[in-house]
Design a protein around this motif. Structure first.
Motif, PDB file in Angstrom:
ATOM      1  N   UNK A 311      43.939  26.536   3.116  1.00 38.42           N
ATOM      2  CA  UNK A 311      45.261  26.141   3.605  1.00 38.42           C
ATOM      3  C   UNK A 311      46.378  26.986   2.977  1.00 38.42           C
ATOM      4  N   UNK A 312      47.459  27.131   3.685  1.00 35.69           N
ATOM      5  CA  UNK A 312      48.668  27.756   3.148  1.00 35.69           C
ATOM      6  C   UNK A 312      49.859  27.151   3.881  1.00 35.69           C
ATOM      7  N   UNK A 313      50.759  26.549   3.151  1.00 30.75           N
ATOM      8  CA  UNK A 313      51.896  25.880   3.753  1.00 30.75           C
ATOM      9  C   UNK A 313      53.177  26.636   3.414  1.00 30.75           C
ATOM     10  N   UNK A 314      53.988  26.888   4.435  1.00 30.99           N
ATOM     11  CA  UNK A 314      55.307  27.490   4.191  1.00 30.99           C
ATOM     12  C   UNK A 314      56.282  26.348   3.951  1.00 30.99           C
ATOM     13  N   UNK A 315      56.883  26.315   2.774  1.00 31.18           N
ATOM     14  CA  UNK A 315      57.673  25.138   2.403  1.00 31.18           C
ATOM     15  C   UNK A 315      59.131  25.458   2.090  1.00 31.18           C
ATOM     16  N   UNK A 316      59.528  26.704   2.236  1.00 32.40           N
ATOM     17  CA  UNK A 316      60.924  26.991   1.918  1.00 32.40           C
ATOM     18  C   UNK A 316      61.222  28.470   2.019  1.00 32.40           C
ATOM     19  N   UNK A 317      62.400  28.840   1.512  1.00 29.53           N
ATOM     20  CA  UNK A 317      62.780  30.251   1.584  1.00 29.53           C
ATOM     21  C   UNK A 317      63.689  30.631   0.415  1.00 29.53           C
ATOM     22  N   UNK A 318      63.754  31.922   0.228  1.00 29.54           N
ATOM     23  CA  UNK A 318      64.558  32.509  -0.846  1.00 29.54           C
ATOM     24  C   UNK A 318      65.901  32.907  -0.270  1.00 29.54           C
ATOM     25  N   UNK A 319      66.975  32.660  -1.029  1.00 29.35           N
ATOM     26  CA  UNK A 319      68.293  33.091  -0.551  1.00 29.35           C
ATOM     27  C   UNK A 319      69.180  33.512  -1.717  1.00 29.35           C
TER      28      UNK A 319
END
Lengths: 347, 347
Positions: A311-319
């Motif tokens: 599994x691999x979940x995308x949970x956010x982002x860099x800003x």
């Protein structure tokens, strides 16, 4: 001033700061020193070694009511191996240092070593040596693990960049909930099998007693070439995301609805009248990997994980610039997350 | 059965025996595993790494009346570095795992690390990482050291051959006498400076508190090509010679008159009404190197040591099949030496 009044990073700096120059460390072959999950040193022109050690002590990291003897050994090995995973490395060798009272039964130590080897063999780590000594306090188990990677391939905390997404390799919070559940039951581990209630949350107990270092995921991230920053979740998502944000000088937004949660944790938290998010953000000892990757490669990375059955979940982002870590709620509002994780001395 | 009822080697075998096959260890790159001073693993085609760790625990390895804080750190580093010397290796990296009560004053830990770094810097060891945790008992300090050597150059216990002489690199017994002296005085180390009596045996105290790993001698022995077996004297000459004899399947005769003894030990033992030989043979923690070399190269080896400004004493010889270790007295009679050294669990 005693050690409980300073946080762990300050203490590490107090003890090690100014004792050896960077130039001396560089000349000695150190490429990444104290401050990341593990150190990276030059082994040969085409190989780097990753060095780490992890200690578990009685009544601090485990009690008779929170862990079986074999679990103690398993987890001590697993948590050191996890530091190698957090650098995208492949574990190779381990050294085991055990201190224990003279009155410790041989069968108990053997059970600890059985668990330790079970974990070592699963991750193909050779136990090459160690030291056994007596002590006046409780059991202290220190596992040193040496792993390997290629030059410039170690995945550091400081490598997150603008335009990255934040991912995680699995559920968090289960370990903390498992620990809380076991402490609440307060039953010696020898008697767990006789308690039908304890069979209610096998996943939470397993997460706490038998955590799985994400070696395969770490190697996949390294080989993909798409991973920037990486940490293992030993102190909760919030704390680990903070470390990445601070070391990389960027801000991180985590999206509440995207953070994966296990069914057992949902059930357990609701029965306790608590928010599962508290366990997920601040629990720790889950040993999942949290990291960042360029947004344009996110789908390809997820495909690679899918192919590998992981599994691999995308949970956010860099800003933007470093502004800490925020949680974006389902209503769109963003709340800053406290830096806190589990602090070993003040906790 | 508790761990105090089995000897250290039996315990190590009980814990590690049968857990990993030799084939698995070999495939993983281990050339020398559990059983010598340190493990030897393949780092690259032209380099081997030497792995070892050593633990010191409060009230077992040190007390407030036998060691200052900085000594604890120094000695923990020194004893691990000594294992590298005992393989003829060059120390490179260290990891430090410290467990301590939450009430430990920061200044005390800092003093321990000052001593630890003093030793590391002296032997050009880079402290690359570690772990600090709290514990309920006393202080436990585990130092892992990684050293380097060339392929087939590590000096093992099992390499003694018929026709070898036995050598030692310096005085033994001083550390044990120093410990006994300090225990007899029973004075907290903060007050040592105020006690003129304690200035009587500075060499013995230094030998116990600030042992010097024989890195230079070990490297010289390795580079000479003339050294067969090698051990560091952590458990007394008798025990270390026994280990060489057993591992190499040969007999060893030590010649009483040839074993070097310090003036301070002679004086101290005579004032205690004791035989200095007891300290020398059974004392331990001297960290001198004891080993064997072909008789025909003994003079050349001594010349090399003389040129380097290092002592080397020829104290015995290898003979016949394994028949243990004997002491040849000045009257020519030979007495068998007991295998005993300091046993950590029964002691």
């Amino acid at each position: 001033m005693d050690v409980s009044s300073v946080d762990e990073f300050t203490l590490i700096d107090l003890l090690n700061g100014g004792q050896q120059t960077i130039a001396f460390q560089r000349a000695g072959g150190v490429e990444t020193g104290i401050g990341d999950d593990a150190a990276v040193v030059r082994a040969s022109s085409d190989s780097r070694w990753i060095l780490t050690c992890d200690t578990m002590t009685e009544d601090i990291h485990f009690k008779r009511v929170t862990m079986r003897d074999a679990d103690i050994g398993y987890k001590a090995m697993a948590s050191a191996v996890s530091d190698i995973a957090a650098m995208g490395g492949t574990p190779r060798y381990a050294l085991v240092a055990l201190s224990m009272p003279k009155s410790t039964p041989v069968e108990q130590v053997r059970a600890m070593y059985d668990g330790l080897y079970e974990c070592a063999n699963r991750y193909r780590v050779v136990v090459a040596g160690g030291d056994t000594t007596s002590c006046i306090g409780g059991v202290t188990l220190t596992v040193t693990v040496i792993g390997e990677t290629e030059p410039d391939k170690a995945l550091l905390r400081s490598a997150a960049r603008l335009g990255d997404v934040v991912f995680i390799t699995g559920f968090t919070g289960d370990s903390a909930a498992g620990l809380e559940w076991l402490l609440g039951k307060n039953k010696p581990s020898e008697e767990w099998d006789d308690d039908p209630e304890l069979k209610q949350y096998p996943g939470l107990i397993r997460a706490h007693c038998r955590p799985e270092p994400q070696i395969q995921a770490g190697e996949l991230l390294r080989r993909s070439g798409f991973c920037h920053a990486l940490n293992d979740v030993s102190d909760g998502i919030a704390s680990e995301a903070w470390e990445i944000a601070a070391a990389s000088n960027i801000g991180i937004d985590l999206i509440e609805d995207r953070i994966p949660v296990s069914g057992e944790l949902l059930d357990y938290a609701s029965k306790q009248g608590k928010d599962p998010l508290d366990y997920m953000l601040y629990g720790g000892e889950d040993y999942q990997l949290i990291g960042t990757a360029p947004a344009e490669h996110a789908v390809e990375l997820q495909m690679k994980f899918k192919e590998a059955g992981l599994p691999l979940y995308l949970i956010g982002y860099v800003h933007g610039e470093h502004s800490g870590v925020r949680l974006v709620r389902s209503d769109g509002g963003a709340v800053p997350l406290a830096k806190r994780g589990y602090n070993h001395f003040t906790g």
